[in-house]
Each structure stands twice: as C-alpha cells, then as structure tokens.
Motif scaffolding. Structure first.
Motif, PDB file in Angstrom:
ATOM      1  N   VAL A  35     -63.470  -8.538 -17.437  1.00 58.01           N
ATOM      2  CA  VAL A  35     -62.725  -9.610 -18.107  1.00 58.01           C
ATOM      3  C   VAL A  35     -62.378 -10.718 -17.122  1.00 58.01           C
ATOM      4  CG1 VAL A  35     -60.546 -10.177 -19.257  1.00 58.01           C
ATOM      5  CG2 VAL A  35     -61.831  -8.133 -19.938  1.00 58.01           C
ATOM      6  N   CYS A  36     -61.967 -10.321 -15.916  1.00 54.64           N
ATOM      7  CA  CYS A  36     -61.600 -11.319 -14.903  1.00 54.64           C
ATOM      8  C   CYS A  36     -62.812 -12.158 -14.485  1.00 54.64           C
ATOM      9  CB  CYS A  36     -60.985 -10.639 -13.695  1.00 54.64           C
ATOM     10  SG  CYS A  36     -59.314 -10.014 -13.972  1.00 54.64           S
ATOM     11  N   LEU A  37     -63.983 -11.534 -14.392  1.00 53.33           N
ATOM     12  CA  LEU A  37     -65.190 -12.298 -14.058  1.00 53.33           C
ATOM     13  C   LEU A  37     -65.421 -13.432 -15.051  1.00 53.33           C
ATOM     14  CD1 LEU A  37     -67.898  -9.659 -13.002  1.00 53.33           C
ATOM     15  CD2 LEU A  37     -66.664 -11.236 -11.522  1.00 53.33           C
ATOM     16  N   SER A  45     -61.884  -8.869  -8.017  1.00 56.78           N
ATOM     17  CA  SER A  45     -61.769  -7.570  -7.343  1.00 56.78           C
ATOM     18  C   SER A  45     -60.330  -7.291  -6.939  1.00 56.78           C
ATOM     19  CB  SER A  45     -62.680  -7.532  -6.114  1.00 56.78           C
ATOM     20  OG  SER A  45     -64.026  -7.724  -6.468  1.00 56.78           O
ATOM     21  N   ALA A  46     -59.607  -8.331  -6.514  1.00 57.35           N
ATOM     22  CA  ALA A  46     -58.210  -8.171  -6.122  1.00 57.35           C
ATOM     23  C   ALA A  46     -57.345  -7.780  -7.319  1.00 57.35           C
ATOM     24  CB  ALA A  46     -57.685  -9.469  -5.497  1.00 57.35           C
ATOM     25  N   VAL A  47     -57.595  -8.383  -8.469  1.00 56.48           N
ATOM     26  CA  VAL A  47     -56.853  -8.022  -9.681  1.00 56.48           C
ATOM     27  C   VAL A  47     -57.133  -6.569 -10.051  1.00 56.48           C
ATOM     28  CG1 VAL A  47     -56.569  -8.495 -12.145  1.00 56.48           C
ATOM     29  CG2 VAL A  47     -56.812 -10.399 -10.532  1.00 56.48           C
ATOM     30  N   MET A  48     -58.389  -6.156  -9.957  1.00 56.43           N
ATOM     31  CA  MET A  48     -58.741  -4.775 -10.246  1.00 56.43           C
ATOM     32  C   MET A  48     -58.017  -3.819  -9.295  1.00 56.43           C
ATOM     33  SD  MET A  48     -62.508  -3.012 -10.112  1.00 56.43           S
ATOM     34  CE  MET A  48     -62.556  -1.478  -9.208  1.00 56.43           C
ATOM     35  N   ALA A  49     -57.943  -4.171  -8.024  1.00 57.01           N
ATOM     36  CA  ALA A  49     -57.244  -3.329  -7.049  1.00 57.01           C
ATOM     37  C   ALA A  49     -55.778  -3.169  -7.428  1.00 57.01           C
ATOM     38  CB  ALA A  49     -57.364  -3.935  -5.655  1.00 57.01           C
ATOM     39  N   ALA A  96     -62.590   0.538  -5.565  1.00 58.04           N
ATOM     40  CA  ALA A  96     -62.238   1.825  -6.164  1.00 58.04           C
ATOM     41  C   ALA A  96     -62.281   2.949  -5.136  1.00 58.04           C
ATOM     42  CB  ALA A  96     -63.182   2.128  -7.326  1.00 58.04           C
ATOM     43  N   LEU A  97     -63.319   2.960  -4.291  1.00 62.75           N
ATOM     44  CA  LEU A  97     -63.434   4.005  -3.269  1.00 62.75           C
ATOM     45  C   LEU A  97     -62.324   3.910  -2.236  1.00 62.75           C
ATOM     46  CD1 LEU A  97     -67.305   4.012  -2.654  1.00 62.75           C
ATOM     47  CD2 LEU A  97     -65.964   5.636  -4.008  1.00 62.75           C
ATOM     48  N   PHE A  98     -61.815   2.712  -1.998  1.00 64.69           N
ATOM     49  CA  PHE A  98     -60.735   2.532  -1.018  1.00 64.69           C
ATOM     50  C   PHE A  98     -59.368   2.858  -1.596  1.00 64.69           C
ATOM     51  CE2 PHE A  98     -57.560   0.151   1.357  1.00 64.69           C
ATOM     52  CZ  PHE A  98     -57.916   0.439   2.676  1.00 64.69           C
ATOM     53  N   VAL A  99     -59.135   2.489  -2.850  1.00 60.73           N
ATOM     54  CA  VAL A  99     -57.797   2.623  -3.433  1.00 60.73           C
ATOM     55  C   VAL A  99     -57.548   4.012  -4.008  1.00 60.73           C
ATOM     56  CG1 VAL A  99     -56.219   1.741  -5.210  1.00 60.73           C
ATOM     57  CG2 VAL A  99     -57.658   0.156  -3.917  1.00 60.73           C
ATOM     58  N   ILE A 100     -58.533   4.602  -4.688  1.00 60.55           N
ATOM     59  CA  ILE A 100     -58.298   5.892  -5.356  1.00 60.55           C
ATOM     60  C   ILE A 100     -59.314   6.958  -4.936  1.00 60.55           C
ATOM     61  CG2 ILE A 100     -57.108   4.922  -7.365  1.00 60.55           C
ATOM     62  CD1 ILE A 100     -59.787   5.142  -8.904  1.00 60.55           C
ATOM     63  N   PRO A 101     -59.569   7.148  -3.645  1.00 61.64           N
ATOM     64  CA  PRO A 101     -60.583   8.136  -3.249  1.00 61.64           C
ATOM     65  C   PRO A 101     -60.196   9.576  -3.601  1.00 61.64           C
ATOM     66  CG  PRO A 101     -59.379   7.367  -1.333  1.00 61.64           C
ATOM     67  CD  PRO A 101     -58.962   6.496  -2.473  1.00 61.64           C
ATOM     68  N   LEU A 145     -60.826   1.587 -17.182  1.00 62.17           N
ATOM     69  CA  LEU A 145     -59.873   0.479 -17.252  1.00 62.17           C
ATOM     70  C   LEU A 145     -60.117  -0.511 -16.116  1.00 62.17           C
ATOM     71  CD1 LEU A 145     -57.344  -0.843 -18.459  1.00 62.17           C
ATOM     72  CD2 LEU A 145     -55.959   0.650 -16.977  1.00 62.17           C
ATOM     73  N   GLY A 146     -60.355   0.020 -14.911  1.00 61.73           N
ATOM     74  CA  GLY A 146     -60.630  -0.862 -13.772  1.00 61.73           C
ATOM     75  C   GLY A 146     -61.865  -1.710 -14.002  1.00 61.73           C
ATOM     76  N   ALA A 147     -62.932  -1.088 -14.526  1.00 57.49           N
ATOM     77  CA  ALA A 147     -64.167  -1.829 -14.797  1.00 57.49           C
ATOM     78  C   ALA A 147     -63.949  -2.884 -15.873  1.00 57.49           C
ATOM     79  CB  ALA A 147     -65.263  -0.857 -15.227  1.00 57.49           C
TER      80      ALA A 147
END
Length: 531
Positions: free
Chosen positions: A501-503, A460-464, A326-331, A494-496
């Motif tokens: 769900v993916c986990l 994590s990749a799906v969330m990204a 999250a910090l990398f994609v939407i800072p 939504l990301g969380a």
C-alpha cells in the motif's frame, strides 16, 4: 521478454523450490535438531554446493554465457552449439575427476571439516559416507548449469528456474517416507544424502531435454582444448580466482564453526533464511540481466545497457528491502514459529535468530552484488570483479576470525562475528562494484532512480514500524491467533500489505508501470512446453 517478466519467471519458480526447501529444512531440524547428524549433513551438502558455485554456477558459467551469446549472434545457432559442446565436455571432465578425487580423500579430510566430532568414530564415518554420496551432485550440476546458460541466452527461463525443485523433492522424500520414520539417524542421513545426487541426475536430464527441444544439439565428447574453450578459460580464470577467494571465506567459516558443536547447524539455518531473497531476487534478476546486457554491448547500445541496469537495481531493491527488514526486526518470531519442533528447541531458535539478524542488514548488499556483476561479465571483464571479490573476502576472513575468537573469549556466540563480517564484506564489494560502474558511466544514478529508491526506503521504514510491536508481543499474538504458525503468517501478511500500500501511496510504483514492465517484448516467442 522484459527484464521484469524474465525475473518474475525466475523468482516465481524459485519461490516454489524454496518453499519445498524450507519444508525439507523443517523436517531435517525436527529429525536431527542441532546434533551431530545435522552437522554431518550440512557438511556433506556444503562440499558440492561450495564447489558448484566455483566450477558450475560460478566463473566458468558466467564467462561462458557472453561468449556463447556472441557466437550465436555473429555465427548462428550451429556454431554456438559447437562452442557449448566443447565447453561442456571440458568442464565436465575436470569436475568429474575432481569429484572422484574428493571421494577418495574424504576419510582424511572430514576430521578437519568437522573437528568438533573428530573423536567420535561413528559421527566421522557417517559424515564421510554422506559426503561421498553427495559429491556426484557436483558433476551433474556442471552439466545443468551450462545447459541453463544455453536456455537463458535463448530467452527460455522457466525450465532452468524450475528444475532445482527436484533437489528439495528428492531430499524431502526420505524424510517423510513412512517406512523410514523409525530408522536410526545415521541411516536416514545416508538416504537423504543419496537423494541429493539423484536430484542432480534428474535436473541435468530435464535440461538436456529442454535444450534438445529447442533444436540445439549440445553433446558430450572427449574433452579438447579448442579456441573457444581457451577463450572461455581466459575469461573464467580471474573469476575462478575470485570464486576461490569466496570459497576460502566459506572454508574458513566452516572450519571455525566445525570446532563448535551445533554452530554449523546454526549457520546453516540462518543461511537458508537470508539466502531466500538472494535466490528469489538477486539470482533471478542477475540471470535475466546477463543476456540483455550482452546483447546491448554486442550491438553497441550502451544507453540501453545503462537503462537495463538502472531497472535491475530498482527492481531488486523494491523486493529485497522489505525482506531484509522482516529478517532484522522479527527473526525469532519467524524461526520459532516455523522451525521449532521435535529436536529443534526455542533455545536453538533464539541462537539462530541472533545470527540471522546480523546477516539481515547485509541482505541488500548480497542482492546488489548479483545485479552489479553482470555488466562486467557482459563486457568480458572478469578481472576487476575478481579483485573486488578478493578484497571483500580478505575483510571477511580477517574480521570474521577476529570477531569469532573475540566474542567467544567474551562469553558470547562466535558465530555472530562471522555473520557481522560477512555483511560488512558484502557492502565493501558493492561499494567497489557500484563505484566502478558509476565512475565509468556504465551506470548512472538518474533523478528518476533516486526518487523511486527513496520512496521504497520510506515504504520499508513504515513496514518496520508495523513489525516492531509484533516482535515485542510475540507470545501474546501466538495466543491470540491460537497458534504461532498462524500468528507469523498474519504478521508477515500484514507487513507485506502495508508495504505494498505504501509503495502505491508514495508513488514508488504505479499499476501502469507494472503492466509495462511485465509486458512481453516485441518479437519474443516461446515454444510450447518451455516457458
């Protein structure tokens, strides 16, 4: 308690503190922006924090916990209390003397720390006074840190994790007090700085009460160089040297940013955000690991120690990787939606976001270092972590200085170079720590660990992938949800949700495993009012 349960107690209470800290930072940014008073406050807070990590929460405290735990296991509570009293009296005397000396030399030191404003007498006076007001906080936190070690060794994590909230409550109070709304920025700076020390007194007092409530009589007396203190110092000295190297890295960064107006404020705001997963996950799990690993090594249960470390690495990465993503994609989305207001502009947010992105890919390494260091301290091995830390600091200082001046010469923001170098050095440190543990079989990458970790990476990749469109259509989302603050909450939520769900879908974690890890261990007890 189980490792996950202990870490959850730490992380939950730390989260409450960090939320209040974030609120404090919002008010600081709104009142000071990225101007001289914000640079002055970050400098005043930097000094006690920097030396706290060295003296209080750094090598001395880490060396004390396994010694205290060993004495407690072999000789009982009374002998352990004597050991704690001797250690506390000695380190408090040293730190109190250091605080007084720092306050005396501060007028001559501040022009070097805040060189961008050295020709402004008003800013220099305000920054010097603020630093003198915050320095006693270090002495208070020396007491608090050692008492936290006593509580944690006894299996009590709630109070030590909860008291830091008072730093944010106390510093937030003058920022929102109606009577102080119209005062000048310098006077407000003094009020906030004094509140830092007040919070230290409260924290130390509450932890003292918590230790006494357990029936452990830890006292302050005239410092003496006893056998217990000498042994603690012997273990702590390599860690102090490592901590000194780490703080040298911080000093270099502060000196470099001090020559650039607003740069220190940028570094402060970026630091607060990327340190959030470190405080919630890395520190929480690291603190929970030390007593468990100490017990395992004292009893000769090396297999139990390896399993504990395996669980710690898995658990830490499961919580850290989505935060780093999250910090990398939407800072910019995060910073502009939450911080931009008052004197803090969208241009300030854009500059901070660029720096935060370079810290983000180092976040997993920052957390892993907190998890991979306790096995060394639990075995009373502080020399090699010192060597590894010094090596990584050399990387940071050399690479950071080169990039800072190189990027500035190219017309870019030199602070980016400091962030890049910090992340690189963090991974160097993790490589050295992890490689040593693997080579010595203190930790082994089991098939179960590799499988779970790969599934966490995939989630994590799906969330990204979900967050990338949000970063591209930030303005549109802000209009759609009527306010940018609502938009960032929806996107992060939504990301969380997608990650969680993916986990489950990828079978990285199951409900039964969560119940098992959070279950209280047999024989654990907790007096009312403490946990």
């Amino acid at each position: 308690m189980s490792l996950a349960r202990n870490a959850l107690v730490q992380a939950t209470l730390t989260l409450g503190s960090r939320i209040l800290g974030f609120a404090r930072d919002l008010f600081l940014s709104a009142r000071f922006g990225q101007g001289p008073m914000m640079d002055a406050f970050t400098t005043a807070l930097m000094l006690p924090n920097m030396f706290r990590r060295l003296f209080a929460e750094g090598a001395f405290a880490q060396a004390f916990v396994p010694i205290y735990g060993g004495v407690r296991a072999r000789e009982g509570e009374e002998a352990a209390a004597v050991t704690a009293s001797e250690a506390l009296s000695f380190i408090f005397a040293v730190v109190a003397g250091f605080c007084i000396a720092a306050q005396v030399v501060m007028p001559w030191l501040m022009p070097f720390l805040l060189s961008a404003w050295k020709d402004d007498a008003g800013v220099m006076f305000a920054a010097t006074t603020a630093a003198q007001l915050t320095m006693p906080y270090l002495a208070c936190m020396t007491i608090a840190s050692l008492l936290s070690g006593v509580l944690n060794t006894s299996g009590r994590f709630a109070l030590s994790a909860g008291v830091p909230v008072f730093l944010n409550l106390c510093t937030l109070a003058p920022l929102v007090a109606p009577s102080l709304i119209e005062i000048d920025q310098a006077t407000l700076l003094y009020a906030v700085s004094a509140a830092v020390t007040v919070s230290g007194v409260i924290q130390a007092g509450l932890l003292w009460w918590g230790v006494r409530r357990l029936g452990i009589r830890v006292n302050l007396h005239w410092p003496r160089m006893t056998a217990g203190v000498a042994r603690t110092l012997k273990l702590a000295i390599p860690g102090v040297l490592a901590g000194g190297a780490l703080q040298l890295n911080s000093v270099v960064s502060q000196l470099l940013t001090g020559s650039n107006e607003g740069a220190r404020s940028v570094l402060y705001n970026a630091d607060r955000l990327y340190q959030l997963p470190l405080g919630l996950v890395g520190v929480a799990i690291g603190l929970a690991l030390v007593p468990r690993l100490t017990r395992a090594f004292v009893s000769g249960d090396h297999e139990g120690g390896r399993r504990t470390l395996d669980d710690g690495v898995t658990l830490s990465m499961a919580f850290t990787l989505p935060a780093a993503v999250a910090l990398f994609v939407i800072p910019f989305f995060i910073i502009d939606a939450t911080v931009t207001r008052g004197a803090f502009t969208s241009q300030d947010a854009a500059r901070t976001a660029d720096v935060l992105r370079q810290f983000a890919w180092g976040v997993p390494a920052f957390v892993l270092a907190k998890v991979l260091t306790p096995p060394f301290f639990a075995r009373e091995d502080t020399r090699r972590p010192m060597i590894f830390s010094v090596s990584s600091v050399v990387v940071t200082v050399v690479l950071g200085s080169a990039l800072f001046f190189g990027l500035q010469a190219a017309g870019m923001d030199g602070v980016l170079g400091l962030a890049i170098a910090t992340s690189v050095s963090a991974w160097v440190n993790v490589g050295l720590l992890g490689g040593t543990l693997l080579r010595e079989k203190a930790w082994s990458v089991s098939g179960r660990f590799a499988s779970k970790f790969s599934r966490v990476l995939l989630a994590s990749a799906v969330m990204a992938a979900v967050l990338v469109p949000a970063s591209l259509y930030y303005r549109e989302l802000s209009r759609l949800f009527l306010a940018k603050e609502i938009a960032v909450l929806v996107v992060c939520g939504l990301g969380a949700l997608v990650y969680g769900v993916c986990l489950v879908l990828f079978r990285a974690v199951s409900v039964s495993e969560l119940k098992a890890t959070l279950r209280r261990e047999p024989g654990a007890s907790s007096p009312a009012g403490l946990d």
